[in-house]
Design a protein around this motif. Structure first.
Motif, PDB file in Angstrom:
ATOM      1  N   ALA B  12       3.242  50.522  -0.610  1.00 47.51           N
ATOM      2  CA  ALA B  12       3.958  50.214  -1.852  1.00 47.51           C
ATOM      3  C   ALA B  12       4.853  48.998  -1.671  1.00 47.51           C
ATOM      4  O   ALA B  12       4.912  48.121  -2.537  1.00 47.51           O
ATOM      5  N   ALA B  15       2.746  45.951  -1.632  1.00 45.50           N
ATOM      6  CA  ALA B  15       2.235  45.654  -2.975  1.00 45.50           C
ATOM      7  C   ALA B  15       3.303  44.994  -3.836  1.00 45.50           C
ATOM      8  O   ALA B  15       3.042  43.995  -4.511  1.00 45.50           O
ATOM      9  N   VAL B  16       4.530  45.547  -3.792  1.00 45.43           N
ATOM     10  CA  VAL B  16       5.589  44.992  -4.640  1.00 45.43           C
ATOM     11  C   VAL B  16       5.977  43.591  -4.160  1.00 45.43           C
ATOM     12  O   VAL B  16       6.161  42.670  -4.970  1.00 45.43           O
ATOM     13  N   ALA B  19       3.354  41.152  -5.190  1.00 41.76           N
ATOM     14  CA  ALA B  19       3.408  40.897  -6.636  1.00 41.76           C
ATOM     15  C   ALA B  19       4.569  39.948  -6.970  1.00 41.76           C
ATOM     16  O   ALA B  19       4.417  39.015  -7.764  1.00 41.76           O
ATOM     17  N   ASN B  38      -2.196  41.690  -2.829  1.00 41.41           N
ATOM     18  CA  ASN B  38      -1.867  42.855  -3.657  1.00 41.41           C
ATOM     19  C   ASN B  38      -3.110  43.706  -3.918  1.00 41.41           C
ATOM     20  O   ASN B  38      -3.077  44.936  -3.794  1.00 41.41           O
ATOM     21  N   VAL B  42      -3.831  47.645  -2.861  1.00 38.68           N
ATOM     22  CA  VAL B  42      -4.185  48.690  -3.824  1.00 38.68           C
ATOM     23  C   VAL B  42      -5.529  49.316  -3.440  1.00 38.68           C
ATOM     24  O   VAL B  42      -5.730  50.526  -3.612  1.00 38.68           O
TER      25      VAL B  42
END
Lengths: 100, 168
Positions: B12, B15-16, B19, B38, B42
């Motif tokens: 997570a 990913a953040v 992004a 990203n 995922v």
């Protein structure tokens, strides 16, 4: 299994970042990427719920979302290429009339 | 903390961060590379959610085909730099406020919805494998599947027509 709400929360963060990208970036290609990020975060929730309820429909819908995203990118990038050819610029602020 | 939770937190965070990197990268190519990172993260998350086939499709379709198309168009147009900032100075702060409000709104709804967490169902054998996904796709979802083939055809024709050079 990790609680489903964690996945929904992560997806909410990613979706908000994507929405922010659409709002504040001025490069239409980056705006397209932000739209992809938003679609992707929706996919994450669909897969998480498919796992929670042991229902494959969620995963199937992810396939359709991927297909629509691919079609959207192909047409959208073609539009950007055409706009660049006629105006020699892809600044989003200059795209303010419908006629080329 | 179980190993699963640690893995989720690491994924997570990656990913953040990727992004946000896409959001703030000045160069469009760097933004595209952040977005690929990203998508890969995922995809690993899909693997942990018992969706191996979707994970492979994510890598092949998103990180592969779509992002290659993006990189190709960026390099073709030479549109790496974002250029000057917007003429409307108030746009950026207002967008930040609206984006923050959107996130808060989603979180409020999620917290309200998950007061009673949903019961996690037991998985049948071979859940998410290519076999079970294919069987569902070609039995319950044949009509949408055929519709997407028409959609892809239209997108293909549209892209060709739009980029065709006009002979003057």
């Amino acid at each position: 299994m990790i609680p489903t709400s964690y996945y929904v929360g992560l997806s909410a963060i990613l979706f908000s970042i994507g929405a922010l990208g659409v709002l504040i970036r001025r490069n239409p290609i980056v705006i397209f990427m932000s739209v992809e990020l938003m679609l992707n975060s929706a996919n994450l929730v669909l897969v998480a719920f498919a796992r929670t309820y042991a229902d494959l429909s969620g995963q199937i819908i992810v396939f359709f979302v991927m297909t629509v995203a691919a079609a959207e990118v192909a047409v959208g990038l073609a539009l950007i290429v055409t706009i660049f050819r006629t105006r020699n610029s892809i600044d989003i602020d200059q795209m303010n009339n419908m006629k080329g | 903390m179980t190993a699963n939770l640690i893995l989720f937190v690491i994924l997570a965070v990656i990913a953040v961060i990727s992004a946000l990197g896409m959001l703030f990268a000045r160069n469009a190519i760097i933004a595209a590379l952040f977005l690929i990172a990203n998508f890969m993260t995922v995809a690993i998350m899909y693997l942990t959610l018992e969706a191996p086939f979707i994970a492979i499709a994510q890598v092949a379709v998103y990180a592969g085909a779509i992002m290659v198309l993006f990189l190709f168009v960026i390099m073709l147009l030479g549109a790496e730099q974002t250029g000057r900032t917007s003429v409307r100075w108030w746009l950026q702060p207002v967008s930040l406020i609206m984006g923050g409000l959107l996130m808060v709104e989603i979180f409020v709804i999620v917290l309200a919805l998950f007061k009673t967490p949903p019961q996690v169902a037991a998985l049948p054998e071979g859940f998410g494998s290519p076999l079970s996904v294919g069987e569902t796709l070609f039995s319950s979802y044949v009509l949408p599947f055929e519709a997407t083939s028409i959609l892809l055809l239209i997108a293909m024709i549209g892209a060709i027509v739009l980029t065709k050079m006009e002979k003057k």
